[in-house]
Scaffold this motif. Structure first.
Motif, PDB file in Angstrom:
ATOM      1  N   GLY A   1      43.288  46.029  41.680  1.00 55.71           N
ATOM      2  CA  GLY A   1      44.034  45.607  40.497  1.00 55.71           C
ATOM      3  C   GLY A   1      45.238  44.745  40.812  1.00 55.71           C
ATOM      4  N   GLY A   2      45.440  44.437  42.083  1.00 54.71           N
ATOM      5  CA  GLY A   2      46.537  43.548  42.460  1.00 54.71           C
ATOM      6  C   GLY A   2      47.871  44.236  42.662  1.00 54.71           C
TER       7      GLY A   2
ATOM      8  N   PHE B   1      51.217  29.581  41.875  1.00 54.07           N
ATOM      9  CA  PHE B   1      49.880  29.638  41.289  1.00 54.07           C
ATOM     10  C   PHE B   1      48.821  29.733  42.384  1.00 54.07           C
ATOM     11  CE2 PHE B   1      46.006  27.692  39.627  1.00 54.07           C
ATOM     12  CZ  PHE B   1      45.798  28.478  38.502  1.00 54.07           C
ATOM     13  N   ASP B   2      48.967  28.931  43.446  1.00 57.36           N
ATOM     14  CA  ASP B   2      48.016  28.982  44.567  1.00 57.36           C
ATOM     15  C   ASP B   2      48.015  30.351  45.234  1.00 57.36           C
ATOM     16  OD1 ASP B   2      47.249  26.363  44.110  1.00 57.36           O
ATOM     17  OD2 ASP B   2      48.506  25.528  45.718  1.00 57.36           O
ATOM     18  N   CYS B   3      49.182  30.935  45.391  1.00 58.42           N
ATOM     19  CA  CYS B   3      49.281  32.276  45.979  1.00 58.42           C
ATOM     20  C   CYS B   3      48.570  33.302  45.100  1.00 58.42           C
ATOM     21  CB  CYS B   3      50.739  32.689  46.166  1.00 58.42           C
ATOM     22  SG  CYS B   3      51.588  31.786  47.471  1.00 58.42           S
ATOM     23  N   LEU B   4      48.746  33.183  43.803  1.00 57.96           N
ATOM     24  CA  LEU B   4      48.096  34.107  42.877  1.00 57.96           C
ATOM     25  C   LEU B   4      46.582  33.928  42.918  1.00 57.96           C
ATOM     26  CD1 LEU B   4      50.536  33.927  39.848  1.00 57.96           C
ATOM     27  CD2 LEU B   4      50.230  35.831  41.442  1.00 57.96           C
ATOM     28  N   GLN B   5      46.115  32.693  43.055  1.00 54.98           N
ATOM     29  CA  GLN B   5      44.682  32.433  43.170  1.00 54.98           C
ATOM     30  C   GLN B   5      44.127  33.088  44.434  1.00 54.98           C
ATOM     31  OE1 GLN B   5      43.708  31.621  40.119  1.00 54.98           O
ATOM     32  NE2 GLN B   5      42.354  30.097  40.957  1.00 54.98           N
TER      33      GLN B   5
ATOM     34  N   VAL C   1      40.430  28.476  35.064  1.00 55.81           N
ATOM     35  CA  VAL C   1      41.421  27.545  35.584  1.00 55.81           C
ATOM     36  C   VAL C   1      41.313  26.212  34.860  1.00 55.81           C
ATOM     37  CG1 VAL C   1      42.200  26.297  37.637  1.00 55.81           C
ATOM     38  CG2 VAL C   1      41.510  28.690  37.824  1.00 55.81           C
ATOM     39  N   LYS C   2      40.101  25.813  34.500  1.00 54.89           N
ATOM     40  CA  LYS C   2      39.932  24.530  33.796  1.00 54.89           C
ATOM     41  C   LYS C   2      40.688  24.514  32.477  1.00 54.89           C
ATOM     42  CE  LYS C   2      35.673  22.915  35.785  1.00 54.89           C
ATOM     43  NZ  LYS C   2      35.944  21.641  36.364  1.00 54.89           N
TER      44      LYS C   2
END
Length: 97
Positions: A72-73, A29-33, A11-12
């Motif tokens: 695997g999502g 992005f937050d949802c994916l995290q 993420v950095k």
């Protein structure tokens, strides 16, 4: 069947891009995290218990491809997901903590 590889990303390294995201992009992005954390918890708990994907599938009474899919999502039936979580003694209410 081989175990699903949990691929991490830094993420950095993306920080500059993230700062330029719109509010909608940041939310996505937050949802994916969160999704990534969820998958990692399932994967790590399975490994901690020493189960292969097939062994967990048998314990949960689901198909092995469903274990691979959730790690695997990919989408699976909610009933299958609940069975997998119960077989790993994971509480759906605490999985994101």
């Amino acid at each position: 069947m081989e175990d699903t590889n949990m691929k991490d990303f830094d993420v950095k390294e993306m920080e500059e891009d993230i700062n330029n995201f719109s509010d909608d992009e940041k939310y996505l992005f937050d949802c994916l995290q969160d999704s990534r954390k969820f998958r990692e918890r399932i994967y790590k708990k399975r490994k901690e218990l020493g189960f292969s994907e097939r062994e967990l599938a048998n314990k949960a009474d689901v198909k092995a491809f469903e274990v691979k899919a959730v790690e695997g999502g990919k989408s699976i039936a909610i009933l299958s997901l609940v069975k997998i979580l119960k077989s790993l003694d994971l509480d759906i209410n605490k999985i994101f903590e």
